[in-house]
Design an enzyme around this catalytic site. Structure first.
Site, PDB file in Angstrom:
ATOM      1  N   GLY A 226       0.816  -1.205   0.000  1.00 43.35           N
ATOM      2  CA  GLY A 226       0.000   0.000   0.000  1.00 43.35           C
ATOM      3  C   GLY A 226       0.848   1.252   0.000  1.00 43.35           C
ATOM      4  CB  SER A 227      -0.085   4.709   0.766  1.00 43.14           C
ATOM      5  OG  SER A 227      -0.620   4.631   2.083  1.00 43.14           O
TER       6      SER A 227
ATOM      7  CD  GLU B  10       4.946  -3.945  -3.753  1.00 44.05           C
ATOM      8  OE1 GLU B  10       4.475  -2.808  -3.952  1.00 44.05           O
ATOM      9  OE2 GLU B  10       4.627  -4.943  -4.399  1.00 44.05           O
TER      10      GLU B  10
ATOM     11  CB  CYS C  57       3.529  -0.873  -6.583  1.00 39.87           C
ATOM     12  SG  CYS C  57       2.067  -0.862  -5.521  1.00 39.87           S
TER      13      CYS C  57
END
Length: 458
Positions: free
Chosen positions: A208-209, A230, A264
């Site tokens: 995620g962020s 990640e 991503c």
């Protein structure tokens, strides 16, 4: 605090479902079931675990159209790309079923006059907080390896793809996996915090962020629990003067605009050596203009709607801020008016390191072009980022490309090829892109107790 989350079709704005949040008692039940399943699953044979993975792969292939359609409806992924994601998950199951037993077999250790080995024991219940952009792959690339090792998996999926989350549950329900070994929870941030603190949770995986990863890692750290993160990326795509320009442009289009740019590991900062910068820009722009934008349920659509309306607003803010800072619009640069959450495929040029499009993660169909004086300058620009997920190099000089790769501050480097995740190799980042690895044997070992066993030590 809301009592439910809404799933909305980004193609037309229609509400797909209204998913009620679980209350503390329901979360407690999920935690208890996961822990009970772990006590059973950890003691199953490797043969039984492999059987489950093969069954899962079969289920995925049989239901690929249903799974792909749900991803398209919930997050706007073009249907051909959604189907490819689903089949990739089936191949993942096959690969771990074939290769996993050797990874988890006891490994002898050479100790003179002694018998010693490394054993790989499961940790327990793993809490996974996963994103919406690859609603099946992001979940299964971790879940498959964790389950193979004997762990159980508690999924907190993104609210906008709860339909996909429940379909994954139904896939496992059709296998011999014990009930509770794969469990979906639908909770808010407070519920995630409760789960992290619970002693039945052994470790946490997050994709995620940076903000979400940092917050969860802080809570897990306070509870002395391992995390694998990640997070975001601002991945550089370097094109040197001696590159095969046509091949580089084709790779750049895929690397930036697949999944409507919501990846991503997508190429985001295009760092082009000065002598070929104008030619690259012209060919890149022409190729992007040719991409079909439209209904993601149509097979020929390449650019669909962005997954959420708030994300499109944030993307437009970043683009407009970059333009105000001096970036030149080559293509796009605006929302597409009308029905649906569409953003025009965009190319910004003359981007410099102080600009928003260079410094921040741009999560959508926007490419930022920066000109480098030479290969060394390209390397400096690539490393001038708080992120370090992946990078791409295009060059006809193999020795030079290998040397640059050794100096790039990223978890992965792709030379003269498209960026990708593959079960045969580990993925993960450095700096603010996170830590730990997924996939390959490294991903398996992240959630194992690597136990040293000595026999008759004197």
């Amino acid at each position: 605090m809301t009592d439910n989350v809404i799933s909305r079709n980004p193609t037309n704005g229609e509400i797909l479902a209204n998913w009620p949040l679980q209350n503390p008692a329901e979360l407690e039940t999920a935690l208890q079931q996961s822990a009970q399943a772990f006590s059973q699953w950890r003691n199953t044979s490797m043969e039984q675990r492999v059987k489950v993975l093969r069954q899962l792969g079969e289920q995925i292939r049989q239901r690929q159209d249903e799974l792909a359609r749900m991803a398209t409806l919930e997050m706007g992924k073009p249907i051909a790309q959604a189907r490819a994601e689903v089949l990739k998950c089936a191949n993942l199951c096959d690969w771990y079923a074939e290769q996993g037993p050797a990874m988890l077999a006891d490994k002898p250790t050479l100790v003179e006059n002694q018998q010693a080995w490394q054993a790989f024991r499961p940790l327990g219940v793993i809490l996974a907080v996963m994103p919406w952009n690859f609603p099946y792959w992001q979940v299964l690339r971790g879940a498959v390896s964790m389950l193979l090792a004997g762990n159980t998996y508690l999924l907190k999926h993104a609210p906008s793809v709860m339909g996909c989350a429940n379909l994954i549950t139904s896939l496992f329900d059709a296998t011999d996996l014990p009930e509770g070994a794969f469990t979906v929870i639908n909770v808010d941030n407070d519920g995630v915090s409760i789960a992290i603190k619970d002693p039945r949770i052994a470790a946490v995986a997050v994709t995620g962020s940076v903000r979400a990863g940092g917050a969860i890692a802080a809570q897990a750290g306070a509870a002395l629990k391992k995390t694998v993160l990640e997070l975001g990326g601002a991945d550089p795509f370097i094109v040197l003067a001696d590159a095969d320009l046509d091949a580089a442009v084709a790779s750049a289009v895929t690397g930036r605009y697949q999944n409507t740019g919501q990846v991503c590991m997508a190429a985001k900062r295009f760092i082009i050596e000065e002598s070929v910068s104008q030619a690259f820009e012209a060919r890149f722009s022409a190729a992007v203009q040719a991409l079909k934008i439209g209904d993601p349920l149509e097979e020929t659509t390449y650019i669909g709607p962005m997954a959420r309306y708030d994300l499109r607003d944030e993307l437009d803010r970043q683009v407009q801020q970059s333009i105000a800072e001096g970036a030149r619009v080559v293509l796009g640069g605006h929302k597409i008016e009308g029905v649906g959450n569409y953003y025009a495929p965009t190319i910004l040029a003359d981007v410099t390191p102080e600009m928003t499009a260079f410094r921040q993660e741009i999560f959508g169909p926007v490419a930022a072009i920066t000109v480098a004086r030479d290969a060394q300058h390209a390397l400096e620009l690539a490393n001038n980022s708080e992120f370090g997920l992946s990078a791409t190099i295009w060059s006809g000089n193999e020795a030079l490309a290998n040397e640059l790769a050794s100096q790039l501050e990223t978890g992965a480097v792709f030379i003269n090829g498209n960026g990708a995740s593959d079960p045969r190799v580990a993925i993960g980042g450095v700096k603010k892109s996170g830590y730990g690895r997924e996939l390959s044997s490294f991903g398996v070992y992240e959630f194992c107790n690597i136990q040293t066993v000595w026999k008759n030590r004197r």
